[in-house]
Design a protein around this motif. Structure first.
Motif, PDB file in Angstrom:
ATOM      1  N   SER A 192      31.347  58.450  36.311  1.00 36.15           N
ATOM      2  CA  SER A 192      31.146  57.023  36.071  1.00 36.15           C
ATOM      3  C   SER A 192      32.475  56.281  36.054  1.00 36.15           C
ATOM      4  O   SER A 192      33.538  56.891  36.015  1.00 36.15           O
ATOM      5  CB  SER A 192      30.412  56.812  34.745  1.00 36.15           C
ATOM      6  OG  SER A 192      31.225  57.233  33.664  1.00 36.15           O
ATOM      7  N   THR A 236      31.782  48.006  30.019  1.00 29.76           N
ATOM      8  CA  THR A 236      30.673  48.156  30.955  1.00 29.76           C
ATOM      9  C   THR A 236      30.870  49.450  31.735  1.00 29.76           C
ATOM     10  O   THR A 236      31.936  49.696  32.288  1.00 29.76           O
ATOM     11  CB  THR A 236      30.606  46.971  31.937  1.00 29.76           C
ATOM     12  OG1 THR A 236      30.559  45.757  31.192  1.00 29.76           O
ATOM     13  CG2 THR A 236      29.385  47.073  32.835  1.00 29.76           C
ATOM     14  N   GLU A 237      29.826  50.283  31.781  1.00 34.80           N
ATOM     15  CA  GLU A 237      29.922  51.569  32.464  1.00 34.80           C
ATOM     16  C   GLU A 237      29.008  51.574  33.677  1.00 34.80           C
ATOM     17  O   GLU A 237      27.883  51.090  33.637  1.00 34.80           O
ATOM     18  CB  GLU A 237      29.541  52.710  31.524  1.00 34.80           C
ATOM     19  CG  GLU A 237      29.801  54.072  32.109  1.00 34.80           C
ATOM     20  CD  GLU A 237      29.653  55.183  31.084  1.00 34.80           C
ATOM     21  OE1 GLU A 237      30.060  56.306  31.400  1.00 34.80           O
ATOM     22  OE2 GLU A 237      29.121  54.933  29.990  1.00 34.80           O
ATOM     23  N   TYR A 238      29.515  52.117  34.783  1.00 30.69           N
ATOM     24  CA  TYR A 238      28.776  52.221  36.030  1.00 30.69           C
ATOM     25  C   TYR A 238      28.645  53.690  36.403  1.00 30.69           C
ATOM     26  O   TYR A 238      29.647  54.393  36.518  1.00 30.69           O
ATOM     27  CB  TYR A 238      29.494  51.476  37.162  1.00 30.69           C
ATOM     28  CG  TYR A 238      29.739  50.018  36.871  1.00 30.69           C
ATOM     29  CD1 TYR A 238      28.753  49.073  37.080  1.00 30.69           C
ATOM     30  CD2 TYR A 238      30.973  49.593  36.379  1.00 30.69           C
ATOM     31  CE1 TYR A 238      28.973  47.724  36.818  1.00 30.69           C
ATOM     32  CE2 TYR A 238      31.209  48.258  36.118  1.00 30.69           C
ATOM     33  CZ  TYR A 238      30.206  47.328  36.336  1.00 30.69           C
ATOM     34  OH  TYR A 238      30.430  46.003  36.074  1.00 30.69           O
ATOM     35  N   ILE A 280      28.723  47.686  42.325  1.00 33.41           N
ATOM     36  CA  ILE A 280      29.602  47.208  41.260  1.00 33.41           C
ATOM     37  C   ILE A 280      30.127  45.848  41.695  1.00 33.41           C
ATOM     38  O   ILE A 280      30.964  45.747  42.599  1.00 33.41           O
ATOM     39  CB  ILE A 280      30.762  48.192  40.997  1.00 33.41           C
ATOM     40  CG1 ILE A 280      30.206  49.544  40.565  1.00 33.41           C
ATOM     41  CG2 ILE A 280      31.708  47.625  39.945  1.00 33.41           C
ATOM     42  CD1 ILE A 280      31.253  50.612  40.344  1.00 33.41           C
TER      43      ILE A 280
END
Length: 147
Positions: A56, A68-70, A86
């Motif tokens: 991530s 904020t985590e992707y 993103i």
């Protein structure tokens, strides 16, 4: 002013106008084109497999998006475009600024000929770059950390 001088100015203006249109078309082509899959150079197979896999990205900057985590997938795009996985709300980011892709079970980051460049750990990347744990990706004023 003489009539010959006015004719010369007219032709110079038309030439500049054509050069501008050609430039706009070329820049649009480079922003829209589908990126090629490139083999990254300079990484040994053993080095690639000994790394912890990146799963991530975590936003470090700007403050309003911090934390904020992707979750990363096989191929994702980063940029201002609404179709990017993103979305980077930064005027220094291109519509399709960079991409992260999976090759041989390893994630790589590639700059998509963006205007302002993509940086990993403070260094501008010119070709696909191996993405490792704790690497910091900077696009404009946005900083993401690989986790």
């Amino acid at each position: 002013m003489s009539e010959q001088f006015l004719e010369l100015l007219k032709f110079i203006f038309l030439a500049l106008l054509y050069v501008f249109f050609i430039w706009v078309v070329l820049m649009s082509f480079f922003q829209i084109r589908k990126p090629k899959k490139m083999k990254p150079a300079g990484h040994k197979v053993q080095e690639l497999h000994s790394q912890q896999p990146v799963k991530s990205l975590l936003t470090i900057e700007p403050q309003d998006a911090k934390g904020t985590e992707y979750i990363l997938e096989e191929e994702i795009f980063l940029g201002r475009d609404e179709e990017c996985a993103i979305i980077i709300k930064d005027t220094f980011a291109s519509h399709r600024h960079a991409r992260i892709f999976l090759e041989e079970n390893t994630l790589f980051l590639e700059d998509l000929t963006s205007t302002n460049g993509t940086f990993v750990n403070g260094e501008k990347i010119e070709k696909p770059c191996l993405l490792r744990q704790s690497d910091q990706i900077q696009i404009g004023n946005t900083i993401l950390e690989a986790k």
